[in-house]
Design an enzyme around this catalytic site. Structure first.
Site, PDB file in Angstrom:
ATOM      1  N   HIS A 145       3.711  -2.269   3.111  1.00 44.40           N
ATOM      2  CA  HIS A 145       3.794  -0.931   2.519  1.00 44.40           C
ATOM      3  C   HIS A 145       5.109  -0.787   1.758  1.00 44.40           C
ATOM      4  O   HIS A 145       6.176  -0.909   2.368  1.00 44.40           O
ATOM      5  CB  HIS A 145       3.694   0.127   3.620  1.00 44.40           C
ATOM      6  N   ASP A 185       0.813  -1.217   0.000  1.00 48.45           N
ATOM      7  CA  ASP A 185       0.000   0.000   0.000  1.00 48.45           C
ATOM      8  C   ASP A 185       0.852   1.275   0.000  1.00 48.45           C
ATOM      9  O   ASP A 185       2.013   1.270   0.405  1.00 48.45           O
ATOM     10  CB  ASP A 185      -0.846   0.050   1.283  1.00 48.45           C
ATOM     11  N   ASP A 186       0.200   2.339  -0.396  1.00 51.22           N
ATOM     12  CA  ASP A 186       0.629   3.739  -0.215  1.00 51.22           C
ATOM     13  C   ASP A 186       1.600   4.261  -1.272  1.00 51.22           C
ATOM     14  O   ASP A 186       1.961   5.428  -1.231  1.00 51.22           O
ATOM     15  CB  ASP A 186       1.241   3.987   1.179  1.00 51.22           C
ATOM     16  N   TYR A 216      -6.348   2.882   6.333  1.00 53.38           N
ATOM     17  CA  TYR A 216      -6.545   2.538   7.760  1.00 53.38           C
ATOM     18  C   TYR A 216      -7.568   1.429   7.961  1.00 53.38           C
ATOM     19  O   TYR A 216      -7.954   1.141   9.095  1.00 53.38           O
ATOM     20  CB  TYR A 216      -6.973   3.778   8.579  1.00 53.38           C
ATOM     21  N   HIS A 226      -6.423   3.015  -3.514  1.00 50.63           N
ATOM     22  CA  HIS A 226      -6.210   3.238  -2.074  1.00 50.63           C
ATOM     23  C   HIS A 226      -6.521   4.696  -1.719  1.00 50.63           C
ATOM     24  O   HIS A 226      -5.895   5.258  -0.824  1.00 50.63           O
ATOM     25  CB  HIS A 226      -4.773   2.863  -1.725  1.00 50.63           C
ATOM     26  N   HIS A 245      -5.093   9.364   0.794  1.00 52.27           N
ATOM     27  CA  HIS A 245      -4.966   8.547   2.007  1.00 52.27           C
ATOM     28  C   HIS A 245      -5.786   9.089   3.169  1.00 52.27           C
ATOM     29  O   HIS A 245      -5.295   9.245   4.291  1.00 52.27           O
ATOM     30  CB  HIS A 245      -3.504   8.375   2.409  1.00 52.27           C
TER      31      HIS A 245
HETATM   32 CO    CO Z   1      -2.395   3.025   3.465  1.00 54.23          CO
END
Ligand code: CO
Length: 294
Positions: free
Chosen positions: A243, A97-98, A189, A148, A152
């Site tokens: 991540h 992710d991210d 989250y 995603h 965020h």
């Molecule tokens: Co994230």
């Protein structure tokens, strides 16, 4: 006009935030017990003869190195979110992710390519827009991309208009760089609700993907800790959260990939894992869970 200016300045903040926000610690996630979110309450009787349209798994690309999969079994039509899947076999999906991240994502892609493994990347829209070449590479090498959000945010705490922009602008950035529409999304989250899960699935055609293995890699920046947590907790049908914006997470991956592969696990994309999901009572009790080597 004032509204437009506010919108533009917010967009500027979001764009500028991509570098900085990506290096900050991720706040404590909202705790989603494994399989809790996948137990959907009945969402009202569906109209006979008009089941919700199945999303097109446009991000699943055939690849020469894709593992051979058994025939898919139909998943319940009203299931909107997943923490893990019930599978006959040692199939797992690892997710990052991210990102994309300018340095760490290409390093991770090299590791995956070297081993012929597949992963799924839940990209932040503003970073996807910033690194279109990395987005193209992710898809070209057979991995899956999911949504995603744009910046965020906790999607269960924003208004309807903001929610729509978070989803649609990210899908637009993904489409712009890869030509694809994501089949799955992950709420930042893990912040979601039964109502949102239904909306993401039925309105955007994206299943909501949570996780069953969480090494807390955003919090503990230690490669050995991250790899051992993933290795110890992985199970058939697992969805692993990680991540690709942290050097320590990427440094943990060779150990994760090689140990889990040695134990017989097969890395597939999230959409491939979902296609293997079947009612729990139909999954063979003697699922060949790889035996721990040590
Ligand atoms: Co994230």
């Amino acid at each position: 006009m004032k509204r437009l200016l506010i919108g533009l300045s917010l967009a500027g903040v979001f764009l500028a935030a991509c570098h900085t926000a990506r290096t900050q610690s991720e706040p404590q996630v909202i705790v989603v017990p494994p399989d809790e979110m996948s137990r959907q309450p009945a969402l009202g009787p569906s109209t006979a003869g008009s089941p919700p349209a199945a999303p097109t798994p446009a991000t699943v690309k055939p690849s020469a190195t894709t593992v051979s999969l058994p025939p898919p079994a139909a998943a319940p039509a009203n299931k909107h979110s997943y923490n893990s899947c019930n599978v006959d076999g040692p199939y797992i999906a690892i997710t990052f992710d991210d990102g994309p991240h300018a340095v760490h994502t290409p390093t991770l892609l090299d590791m995956l390519k070297q081993r012929g493994l597949k992963a799924t990347f839940y990209v932040v829209g503003q970073c996807a827009a910033e690194y279109p070449d990395i987005m193209k590479r992710i898809v070209a090498e057979g991995h899956e991309i999911g949504n995603h959000s744009w910046s965020h945010v906790a999607l269960n705490s924003v208004g309807a208009d903001s929610l729509r922009k978070q989803m649609e602008n990210t899908n637009a950035a993904i489409k712009e760089s890869t030509g694809l529409r994501p089949a799955t999304m992950r709420p930042p989250y893990g912040a979601t609700s039964a109502r949102l899960n239904k909306l993401f699935d039925e309105e955007y055609g994206m299943k909501v993907i949570l996780w069953s293995v969480d090494p807390l890699d955003w919090k503990n920046r230690n490669a050995a800790t991250v790899s051992s947590r993933i290795i110890q907790n992985t199970h058939p049908g697992a969805i692993i959260l990680a991540h690709d914006i942290h050097a320590t997470t990427v440094a943990a991956m060779p150990e994760v990939f090689d140990t889990l592969t040695a134990r017989g696990y097969k890395f597939v994309t999230v959409s491939e894992l979902l296609a293997l999901d079947r009612p729990a009572q139909l999954v063979k009790k003697e699922t060949p869970a790889p035996t721990p080597a040590n």
